[in-house]
Write a protein that holds these residues in place. Sequence first.
Motif, PDB file in Angstrom:
ATOM      1  N   PHE A   1       0.829  -1.197   0.000  1.00  0.00           N
ATOM      2  CA  PHE A   1       0.000   0.000   0.000  1.00  0.00           C
ATOM      3  C   PHE A   1       0.870   1.257   0.000  1.00  0.00           C
ATOM      4  CE2 PHE A   1      -1.701   3.291   2.929  1.00  0.00           C
ATOM      5  CZ  PHE A   1      -2.685   3.801   2.100  1.00  0.00           C
TER       6      PHE A   1
ATOM      7  N   ARG B   1       2.861   1.761  -3.231  1.00  0.00           N
ATOM      8  CA  ARG B   1       1.967   2.298  -4.244  1.00  0.00           C
ATOM      9  C   ARG B   1       1.792   3.796  -4.034  1.00  0.00           C
ATOM     10  NH1 ARG B   1      -0.379  -0.318  -8.773  1.00  0.00           N
ATOM     11  NH2 ARG B   1       0.705   1.401  -9.750  1.00  0.00           N
TER      12      ARG B   1
ATOM     13  N   ASN C   1       4.699   5.991  -4.921  1.00  0.00           N
ATOM     14  CA  ASN C   1       4.964   6.058  -6.355  1.00  0.00           C
ATOM     15  C   ASN C   1       3.797   6.624  -7.154  1.00  0.00           C
ATOM     16  OD1 ASN C   1       7.599   5.202  -6.502  1.00  0.00           O
ATOM     17  ND2 ASN C   1       7.000   3.044  -6.319  1.00  0.00           N
ATOM     18  N   SER C   2       2.740   6.968  -6.455  1.00  0.00           N
ATOM     19  CA  SER C   2       1.600   7.572  -7.149  1.00  0.00           C
ATOM     20  C   SER C   2       1.904   9.048  -7.370  1.00  0.00           C
ATOM     21  CB  SER C   2       0.354   7.438  -6.281  1.00  0.00           C
ATOM     22  OG  SER C   2       0.463   8.298  -5.173  1.00  0.00           O
ATOM     23  N   PRO C   3       1.128   9.688  -8.206  1.00  0.00           N
ATOM     24  CA  PRO C   3       1.317  11.135  -8.375  1.00  0.00           C
ATOM     25  C   PRO C   3       1.293  11.845  -7.029  1.00  0.00           C
ATOM     26  CG  PRO C   3      -0.213  10.322 -10.015  1.00  0.00           C
ATOM     27  CD  PRO C   3       0.082   9.163  -9.112  1.00  0.00           C
ATOM     28  N   LEU C   4       0.437  11.397  -6.143  1.00  0.00           N
ATOM     29  CA  LEU C   4       0.381  11.996  -4.815  1.00  0.00           C
ATOM     30  C   LEU C   4       1.735  11.878  -4.107  1.00  0.00           C
ATOM     31  CD1 LEU C   4      -1.156  13.104  -2.279  1.00  0.00           C
ATOM     32  CD2 LEU C   4      -1.538  10.733  -1.671  1.00  0.00           C
TER      33      LEU C   4
ATOM     34  N   ARG D   1       4.625  11.407  -5.361  1.00  0.00           N
ATOM     35  CA  ARG D   1       5.634  12.231  -6.021  1.00  0.00           C
ATOM     36  C   ARG D   1       5.520  13.691  -5.579  1.00  0.00           C
ATOM     37  NH1 ARG D   1       9.880   9.841  -8.676  1.00  0.00           N
ATOM     38  NH2 ARG D   1       9.380   7.826  -7.825  1.00  0.00           N
ATOM     39  N   THR D   2       4.288  14.119  -5.419  1.00  0.00           N
ATOM     40  CA  THR D   2       4.088  15.485  -4.954  1.00  0.00           C
ATOM     41  C   THR D   2       4.641  15.650  -3.549  1.00  0.00           C
ATOM     42  OG1 THR D   2       2.057  15.434  -6.237  1.00  0.00           O
ATOM     43  CG2 THR D   2       2.369  17.304  -4.777  1.00  0.00           C
TER      44      THR D   2
ATOM     45  N   GLN E   1       7.090  14.116  -2.264  1.00  0.00           N
ATOM     46  CA  GLN E   1       8.543  14.195  -2.315  1.00  0.00           C
ATOM     47  C   GLN E   1       9.008  15.566  -2.771  1.00  0.00           C
ATOM     48  OE1 GLN E   1      10.194  10.534  -4.224  1.00  0.00           O
ATOM     49  NE2 GLN E   1       8.185   9.758  -3.726  1.00  0.00           N
TER      50      GLN E   1
ATOM     51  N   LEU F   1      -2.814  15.193   4.121  1.00  0.00           N
ATOM     52  CA  LEU F   1      -3.086  13.865   3.592  1.00  0.00           C
ATOM     53  C   LEU F   1      -1.996  12.892   4.002  1.00  0.00           C
ATOM     54  CD1 LEU F   1      -5.348  14.343   1.100  1.00  0.00           C
ATOM     55  CD2 LEU F   1      -4.003  12.426   0.318  1.00  0.00           C
TER      56      LEU F   1
ATOM     57  N   ILE G   1       7.038  16.982 -12.299  1.00  0.00           N
ATOM     58  CA  ILE G   1       6.134  17.306 -11.202  1.00  0.00           C
ATOM     59  C   ILE G   1       5.324  18.559 -11.546  1.00  0.00           C
ATOM     60  CG2 ILE G   1       7.606  18.798  -9.754  1.00  0.00           C
ATOM     61  CD1 ILE G   1       5.790  15.870  -8.286  1.00  0.00           C
TER      62      ILE G   1
ATOM     63  N   GLN H   1       2.726  17.464 -14.069  1.00  0.00           N
ATOM     64  CA  GLN H   1       1.675  16.747 -13.353  1.00  0.00           C
ATOM     65  C   GLN H   1       0.710  17.721 -12.672  1.00  0.00           C
ATOM     66  OE1 GLN H   1       2.864  13.464 -10.586  1.00  0.00           O
ATOM     67  NE2 GLN H   1       1.760  14.660  -9.079  1.00  0.00           N
TER      68      GLN H   1
ATOM     69  N   SER I   1      -2.989  14.760  -9.102  1.00  0.00           N
ATOM     70  CA  SER I   1      -2.060  14.658  -7.991  1.00  0.00           C
ATOM     71  C   SER I   1      -2.627  13.974  -6.758  1.00  0.00           C
ATOM     72  CB  SER I   1      -1.564  16.038  -7.608  1.00  0.00           C
ATOM     73  OG  SER I   1      -0.916  16.583  -8.719  1.00  0.00           O
TER      74      SER I   1
ATOM     75  N   ARG J   1      -4.368  11.271  -6.875  1.00  0.00           N
ATOM     76  CA  ARG J   1      -4.527   9.830  -7.095  1.00  0.00           C
ATOM     77  C   ARG J   1      -3.441   9.110  -6.327  1.00  0.00           C
ATOM     78  NH1 ARG J   1      -6.090   9.041 -12.861  1.00  0.00           N
ATOM     79  NH2 ARG J   1      -7.737  10.582 -13.186  1.00  0.00           N
TER      80      ARG J   1
ATOM     81  N   SER K   1      -2.512   4.961  -8.228  1.00  0.00           N
ATOM     82  CA  SER K   1      -1.973   4.621  -9.537  1.00  0.00           C
ATOM     83  C   SER K   1      -0.506   4.992  -9.570  1.00  0.00           C
ATOM     84  CB  SER K   1      -2.738   5.362 -10.621  1.00  0.00           C
ATOM     85  OG  SER K   1      -3.280   6.536 -10.102  1.00  0.00           O
TER      86      SER K   1
ATOM     87  N   TYR L   1       2.872   6.543 -10.734  1.00  0.00           N
ATOM     88  CA  TYR L   1       3.070   7.814 -11.430  1.00  0.00           C
ATOM     89  C   TYR L   1       3.499   7.632 -12.874  1.00  0.00           C
ATOM     90  CZ  TYR L   1       8.154   7.464 -11.008  1.00  0.00           C
ATOM     91  OH  TYR L   1       9.461   7.083 -11.131  1.00  0.00           O
TER      92      TYR L   1
END
Lengths: 382, 317, 286, 236, 257
Positions: free
Chosen positions: B173, B176, B179-182, B184-185, B187, B209, E103, E106, E112, E114, E117, E119
């Motif tokens: 979990f 995932r 590595n999700s867009p979330l 990455r944000t 980071q 979050l 980034i 994106q 952002s 999500r 899924s 990236y």
Amino acid sequence: GGSNETGGKDNKNPIKIGVVTSRSGAVEAYGTQEINGLKLGIKYATGGTEEINGRKIQVLVEDDAGKADEGIKKARKLLEEEKVDILQGSASSAVAQAIAPLAEEYKKVFMVDPAAADEITGKNFNKYVFRSARSLSQDAATGAKYAVENLGKTFFHIAPDYVFGKSSAAAWKESIEKSGGKVIQEEFAPVNTQDFTPYLQKAIQSKAEVLIITWAGAGGATLLKQVNELKIAEKMKITSVIPDIAGIKSFGDAGVGMQGPAPYYHALPQNDVNKWLVENHQKEFNSPPDLFTSSGFVAGVALVQAIKKAGSTDTDKLIAALEGLTVKGPKGDYTFRKEDHQALQPMYIVKLEKKQGVDHLVPVLVKELSGQDTAPPVTVKK
Amino acid sequence: MGEKLFTNKILIAVVLSLLVLLPFVSDSRFLLTMMIQVFILAVYGMSYDLLLGYTGIVSFGHALFFGTGAYSVGILLSKTKEPGLLPLAILIAVAMSVLVGVIIGGLSLRVKDVYFSMITLAFAELFFIISEKWSSLTGGNDGIPSIPVPAIFRERIVFYYMALLFLIAMYLFLRRLVNSPLGRTLQAIRENEHRVESLGYNVLQFKLLSIVASGVVATLAGAMWAIFQRYVNTSVLGLDRTVDALLMTIIGGTGTLIGAVFGSGVITFAHEWLSSLSTVHPIFERWLLFFGILYIVIVMFFPKGIVGTIRDRWIRR
Amino acid sequence: MSLTINLLLNGIALGMLIFLIAAGLSLIFGLMGVLNFAHGAIFIWGSYIGWTVYGLTGSFILAVIAGTLAGIGIGWLMERFFVRPFYGNHVAQILLTLGLMIVMTELIKVVWGPIILGFEKPELLQGVVTILSDPFPVYRIFTIGVGILVLLGVHFMLTRTKYGIIIRAGVQDPEMVQALGINVRKVFSMVFAFGAGLSAFGGVISGPSFGSIFPELGMQNQLAAFIVVVIGGIGNFVGAAVGSLLIGVMQTFMAYYLPDAALAVNVALMAIVLMLKPEGIFGIRR
Amino acid sequence: MKTLLKAENLQTYIGQYHILQGVEIEVKEGRVTVILGRNGAGKTTTLRTIMGLTPPREGRVIFQGEEIQGIAPYEVANKGIGYVPEDQGIFSDLTVEENMKLAMRKNEKATQDRLEFVLTLFPDLKIAWKRKGGNLSGGQKQMLSIARAFVNDNKLLLIDEPSKGLAPIVVEKVMESIRELKKHTTIVLVEQNFIMASGVGDDVFILDDGHTVYRGEMDEFKQDDALKKKYLGIGV
Amino acid sequence: MSNPLLETRGLTIQFGGHVAVNEVNFQLKPHTFKSIIGPNGAGKTTFFNLLSGQLKPTAGSVFFKGKDITKLAVYERTRLGIGRSFQITNVFPNLTVLENVRIAVQAKGGVSFRLFSHYRKFHQFEETAVRLLEKVHLAAKATQLAKNLSHGDKRKLEIAILLALEPELLLLDEPTAGMSLEEVPSIIEVIRTLKDSGDHTILLIEHKIDMVLGLSDSLAVLFNGRLLADGTPQEIMNNELVQSAYLGGLYEDAVKS
Ligand SMILES: Nc1ncnc2c1ncn2[C@@H]1O[C@H](COP(=O)(O)OP(=O)(O)OP(=O)(O)O)[C@@H](O)[C@H]1O
Ligand SMILES: Nc1ncnc2c1ncn2[C@@H]1O[C@H](COP(=O)(O)OP(=O)(O)OP(=O)(O)O)[C@@H](O)[C@H]1O
Ligand SMILES: [Mg+2]
Ligand SMILES: [Mg+2]
């Protein structure tokens, strides 16, 4: 588990006593006293052989660091890995209470010492638990009766703000009221309070005749010194349970004249067992036995006698042997009463005095009370 | 790169199958106990890594969540004496942690850096004090003994597999998530918060979050802990708990997730091993001394943690 | 009225005691930005060395000097071998100094044993004076005095010499400070050792005030020290003093009027201050 | 002409990256030596290597006949080498005053005079005297950074892109002051602004990919459009 | 005449006693290219900070497409279409160059939140990012960590990040400062193309006067926090105060041409 795994004739399994107690952390000094006492008790009761019926007694010690969860882990380790026959411990009441259910789960006798919380042989009692140490109620019963009769009728109690302090206060209150006194006010201060002035101000303002000081561990000296400094003794009498030698030492001169209940001090009892204990302790550890050495000693003696009496380490038989058992210990007779497995034992009222050649204030006997006199009420739910 | 990934996968597969087989090869129930502890604390450590390693938030109040989970289970089950209510207890735990996360996060996130750390510490301490004082509910320092958990959880081997599964599930979990867009944000926020804001991200929302997600995972670990120990006391909320999370994450390597597993393992076993040495030589009665030295050595010589350092070596080769 | 004044005086005395504990941390953490979780250990080492020398020589002044020197030595070693590689890396600092905390606390137990030691006040400073019919210990007046001296002394050092500037600059960009021709390492070593000395000094002075010392005492007081530095505004030495006084006075009054909340005073006060002024009372918004 | 500083075969690594791969620089006393080159060529790293901030793994830095590679940056500075870094290196929590105070190695009359001089050169700094370095405008930071280097009695100044962010009239003033300073100080200048570089430069070195690829006199280089095109991509 | 895309009314900010931007009434027409010049410390960057929301004014207001945005947060303004680059390089040091740009892409993509899924699923983001890096000559350094870039390369990255946002209004704060001579023209070219494509409006702060003259439709001059003048490049260049207090003698040639 069980003791059905018997070894060869000449090479019998040792009897394993697993000790979970503090070897580090805030109350590690108590753990040391307990273990030294336990080992000496076993030695004494076996006449130096440390064997019963050819079975060697082995004491396995695990450190709980004064933390309950750590204690649980270590108890499980002793029970599962070492397959100990008997559990013993611990310096912290929280640890003892956390381990007690394991004793029940694994069906092993758990000889509690020096943990003093009433709940262990009260609300949270189970039949596998025995206690050689005195409980807080025994302290209170000893101190309260004497105080009401000799010091005053109205009391102000200062205690640390956590479970120990609260249950001490409750125990004192009950005993005092039973003896005809009255607790006017109880104040609980954070454990690491540095300035007790506000609390002592309240004590003065309460106009109580007696100040009860309950403090386990380090803050006690700080508190006592401030009591001294603010000359509280000129305004009211002071009583407190007398701690171990290091604790008394830390009082410096501030404790001179203080009266209160003492569970044990090596110079108080005059009997052979104590003499043996003092001599051997001095020999082995180069110091006199201390506050919790005696109850550890009694734990050892009681266990040896019970095993002898039961003829095995079978738990049910051991319980039967221990219930009602009276052993001779450093303070005299100790009786594990049937109802809650608490060892009734003599208690002392002492006064701290300066004495030539001793580097700390010496508790001088004022009065000795018998085990019956200081018996706490049975609070086990039937 | 692909080859490395492959060896990586093989390594994970080997370790995993060893862990699965462990109950069959070792009859030491204590070893299983230790491993269970490693698994649960590893999850707790990973949850902290999400904050520290991926979002760049240093919280001194993570125990808050661990404690929420442990107490929810402990209090509900012991008060009702109804083991069947465990799922409800966990549900409540999660709901509570979301609430706590939102409130504490909302109150403290405007405060930056060390100040944020200190304010989280303040909140955790307040919770700790409340749990000490409200002993009718929590049992205070003496705690809640013998929490009635469903019988199946008392089976050590069964619980071992549950804990292992729990670890794997939480790892997947969290992986995932990072590595999700979330993720990455998050980071990017770690790297340069202000710049992220000017890219159109609502930083506060993302941080919140992150706190909530990490809080929920820590809460689950806390709940597992209560089930495992069948005992809860105020120590689950103590500063030591938070420090544990910090230690595991750093020793394992921040920003690696899997590092926390190593951190948890090192701490658990080093602790156990050193504290059992006292019979060998009296000097080990001061075993904490050696434990402290171990910390120091790890930080000095593996500044990026175990996994971080290995990874670095790997990349360089 | 007399009660209020008495409580206030005691609050100030307590505040100054806390300040003595926090002063060293204020330099090391506040100014140099090192999250020093071994602060309490240096502090308590000061106490123990002081206690020993006091016992051996009977001179409190020698005890203070010895304790302080020991602190300086410990600080110097610590900086040289453990802290230096990790300036700016808070997370590593936390772990490392935590390790040092454990090691140093355990070492005390090896040397002195894990027990409580009584720490007597020097003869001259024993006794009480009566202020508005209430007794007030002389030693508290002494600590108030010492606290003020430390405050003035360090404040002077930070504002009148280049050290304050060098440290603040060095924390941000040690390279550039070097490029300006300043041996920033040496300055950091010196200030760290000085801060450690100050901590140990606080340890010796507060020993008699506590009346007894034990190995965990350092750890116990550490949190209060951190809180004080944060409340006052990190990097602001005067702020730390004000924060200490605030906490001391609050604690005293709360203990009297609302003892149930006494336990929470420190952290609650910190939480409130930070939520109202996120950079501390005297802090500067960055 | 005497050689003040000579860098021979500088091989500098940052981490595992081999950044300088044999840079050669020679600085003559009393002249302005300009280092040119595209982004990432290694200009900044060269200056940092001379300063001792990124010590070379191989090669020598000889200053006044003495090898100084490998000594600590503060020692380099104390030998009389001033440095203006490309990112200004302003201490943002310190006021302008404190920034200057920190930089002034000695507190003697001559230093005070130089302080007067830089404050007349950059009156902005006087206005912003009590402001935090972090609150300065980009150009003001650049001025402060230059001022810090000018205020000491340096034998050599290493200046990394001083014109960056400065208004044209200030660039002009800086150029004038460099010409002025040249009388008693030697200067190494990294500069992308060719107007400025050619305006004050005496010697020129061009770096590319961590190598010295050209050295010569500015007057020649300025005239040679082919060279300019080749190394700097400047259209004719 | 079309409505202004951006407008400020009485925009003022004060730091302590210092008024850095002083009652600026400023208008920017859509699809135009305007440059702001002015001495160091005139308040240009501060003015940008007020437009993009990094700073909140002590007085006055900012309008974007007729809407009062004075109270909006930085990220809200970005979402409305105001993007900016920073004078002092401001990137993500420990992320790769590619990730720095990705980034930003994106952010525009609106995915952002999500969390389930991967990236990399959104590979179009990565493709866009690579394309942008090519534009600014950084494609070769895509896998390097941003902190390891040389100064000039960081400036290019800064621009790529801004371009990734595809904002309607671009605020460029000395984008080419520190960039090497030979690369400046191509970066300028990128900016010029944006302008020519017609759907972008550009506001540029720049001290390189020759560059400004070539690109701008109009020039605004800030002096001591005040908007001194706003007009065609020729008008501004002939302003005497601008010449004496800003340009000095060096650029006389540029002005005459
Ligand atoms: N910390 C670092 N780690 C790895 N590589 C680095 C590091 N610092 C610089 N580099 C690399 O070294 C090379 C030279 O950098 P340097 O800063 O010296 O260039 P420069 O000539 O000053 O360029 P610019 O004109 O852009 O300032 C560049 O390719 C850069 O990417
Ligand atoms: N936070 C602040 N506090 C105090 N003064 C400030 C602050 N921010 C900016 N200033 C001052 O406001 C003025 C305007 O600064 P700004 O950065 O806007 O200038 P600029 O026009 O961008 O200059 P440059 O061309 O040098 O970049 C400067 O004098 C600066 O010192
Ligand atoms: Mg450069
Ligand atoms: Mg600007």
